[in-house]
Design a protein around this motif. Sequence first.
Motif, mmCIF file in Angstrom:
data_model
loop_
_atom_site.group_PDB
_atom_site.id
_atom_site.type_symbol
_atom_site.label_atom_id
_atom_site.label_comp_id
_atom_site.label_asym_id
_atom_site.label_seq_id
_atom_site.Cartn_x
_atom_site.Cartn_y
_atom_site.Cartn_z
ATOM 1 N N ARG A 123 0.827 -1.204 0.000
ATOM 2 C CA ARG A 123 0.000 0.000 0.000
ATOM 3 C C ARG A 123 0.862 1.255 0.000
ATOM 4 O O ARG A 123 0.555 2.242 -0.700
ATOM 5 N N GLN A 155 -0.037 3.187 -3.373
ATOM 6 C CA GLN A 155 -0.854 4.401 -3.281
ATOM 7 C C GLN A 155 -0.152 5.641 -3.859
ATOM 8 O O GLN A 155 -0.741 6.387 -4.653
ATOM 9 N N GLU A 195 -0.100 5.246 -7.537
ATOM 10 C CA GLU A 195 -1.430 5.488 -8.087
ATOM 11 C C GLU A 195 -1.719 6.992 -8.169
ATOM 12 O O GLU A 195 -2.309 7.467 -9.161
#
Length: 591
Positions: A267, A271, A274
């Motif tokens: 993550r 993240q 992203e």
Amino acid sequence: MLLLTDTQPQDSKVEPANSAQKKLLHHRFINLNWLRERFNHLRIGQKISYGYALAIGIAILGTGAGLKVGDYFRKQALIQVNVAQQQQQLLQNLQNSIFEARSHAARFPAVLGNTVWLQYEHDRFVQQINQAKILIAELQVFAIENPDWLARQEKDLQSILPRYAMVIDYYDRLTKLQLKEAEVWHLEANRIESAQLQLLRNRSGEEAIVLDTLSDHLTQLIATVEIQKLQGVEALEEAESLRNRIILGSMVISGLLAVLLADKTSRAIAQPLESVTNVAQQVARESNFNLQVPVTTEDEIGVLAASFNELIQRVSDYTQELKETQSQLIQTEKMSSLGQMVAGIAHEINNPVNFIGGNIDHANRYIQDLADLVALYQAYYPNPPDEIKDCIEDIELDFLSKDLPKTLASMKMGADRIREIVVSMRNFSRLDDGYMKPADIHEGIDSTLIILNHRLKQGIEVIKEYANLPPVECYGAQLNQVFMNVLGNAIDALEELKKADRAFSPTIWICTEVTADNAITVKIRDNGPGITAATAQQIFDPFFTTKSIGKGTGLGLAISYQIVAKHQGKIEMNSQIGDGTEFVITLPVAA
């Protein structure tokens, strides 16, 4: 005034409590922020490495802790078992000495008039009394040296042992006084019978009751020690189980932690990527060069985000200077390169044996004397009355005279064998001080089969295929123990199978041969159920057993392995489920 006085202290108490809670929450928040800040400063490789290092570290620490804790409790349990065995041996020796002393004292009336025999029984009586006193002293020293591992508390044992000594001393003095009063050493022939009656009355008097009470108390104490020894064995199993649980728990925790860290790390990486991708797509889609990617970490992705923001800013600056067509071209080329770059970046026993063995010789001698007396009667009175003839036929006197010595000899052999096994068990825990002697291996196997005969007679056939073996230099008693353990296990397996299938014909084959390398081989095979490969790998491990609780300690084959290794030999096992089990014992002929 009273109301003010009452309410003010209540308010003053509430405020510090709320203040303390706020300070605690603030402190935790600061610590949490500090951890997040430190995590964000790490590079991606460091995050992954530290995460897996933490998971592996927990697994290693958990395994190490499990081994250490298990070994500690195992060591404590071993100490408990060893102390219980030593204490039990001392108590059994003490009880045996008391039995021996009383046995010799009980024979005083029978040997009156025979000065040599009386002196022998008296000397043996004194020897056993002295031995009992020495054993009590050893028990007192033993209790002092092992106060925390006794079946009874040290102060209880130290209070009991002096009473034992007083009883034995009282029995000793009373017996000697009775002998003195009866004037047994200068006894005339006409006074022998009255002296015998006097001694017999005394032998069943107060001192007999005192000694019986002491013997019963010793039996109870030995039983208590036996319970402690069994508890020690159970503690060994519990220590092993605890160690396995700790290791398994640490592996589970480390596995869960690895999953959590992998999720957190993914993550933490995905993240920001992203966000960069979304902003890049939005910039490319909207041509909005005022957008910025939030920089939340200082790792490679944070550097990428900062670089991307700088790139956007530069594109925005260039756009202001160039024409709209040129700006669009630059933007397209930059976004294409950026898209490629982002796409490329985003991828763990024996109590009564001595008493019985010590009395078999006397019983044999007494029976022989009686047999000689019967023979004399038959020689001098060849034509006895019909009643005597009928009795002789009923009891089968000729058969009894021949079979009774054999029976006593068998009993003697059994008692001696059990003594040898006990000595071998004691020697197993320390170096053997004896010497190797040439021994007949077949004789050892046959004597073992004689001892086990009561179990073999239940329908187990033994087939012996003996070669012509030379004498083998060895510790004969210890090798007999090996044969006893292997044959006993074979009988256990065959009995279980016989219970399940009454048509089954249990058989044991014993084969011996001489090998080319000046060694002999003993093969013991049964047609039992066999064992699995997993069990075979642990068959010689101490305390490993496939038998139910109370039927095996798991020490028999472990001890056998040590004994054979001590002889510079080897013991191997071959087994398959349904095809029985074979033990192969190889021993050098010369030490």
